[in-house]
Design a protein around this motif. Structure first.
Motif: not given
Length: 87
Positions: A5-14, A22-36
């Motif tokens: 599981i890789l995390f890019a040094d990216l984050q954005s406020w919604d 903050f996005p994660a990548q696993q086996a080529g799939a992008l997974i959007r992760c959110w912290v409230r």
């Protein structure tokens, strides 16, 4: 730490979701992760009222958040949209 599981040094406020993405990548799939926002405010022990303060708090707790996201991904705790939600 899961090397698959890789995390890019990216984050954005919604502001609509009141969360940082903050996005994660696993086996080529992008997974959007959110912290409230309320999770960040609880950890920071203060109200975070602007985007700069919110992203600064995110940066401070990034390592912990990535660990929590990794655990959730490993346990397949995805929401209906395939996202990870923390908080």
């Amino acid at each position: 730490m899961n090397q698959d599981i890789l995390f890019a040094d990216l984050q954005s406020w919604d502001s609509e979701r009141q969360a940082v993405c903050f996005p994660a990548q696993q086996a080529g799939a992008l997974i959007r992760c959110w912290v409230r926002l309320d999770w960040l405010e609880k950890k920071a022990e203060m109200a975070l009222t602007d985007e700069a303060a919110i992203l600064a708090a995110f940066a401070e707790y990034r390592f912990d958040l990535e660990e929590l996201a990794e655990s959730s991904i490993d346990e397949e705790n995805f929401n209906q949209d395939g996202e990870i939600i923390i908080g």
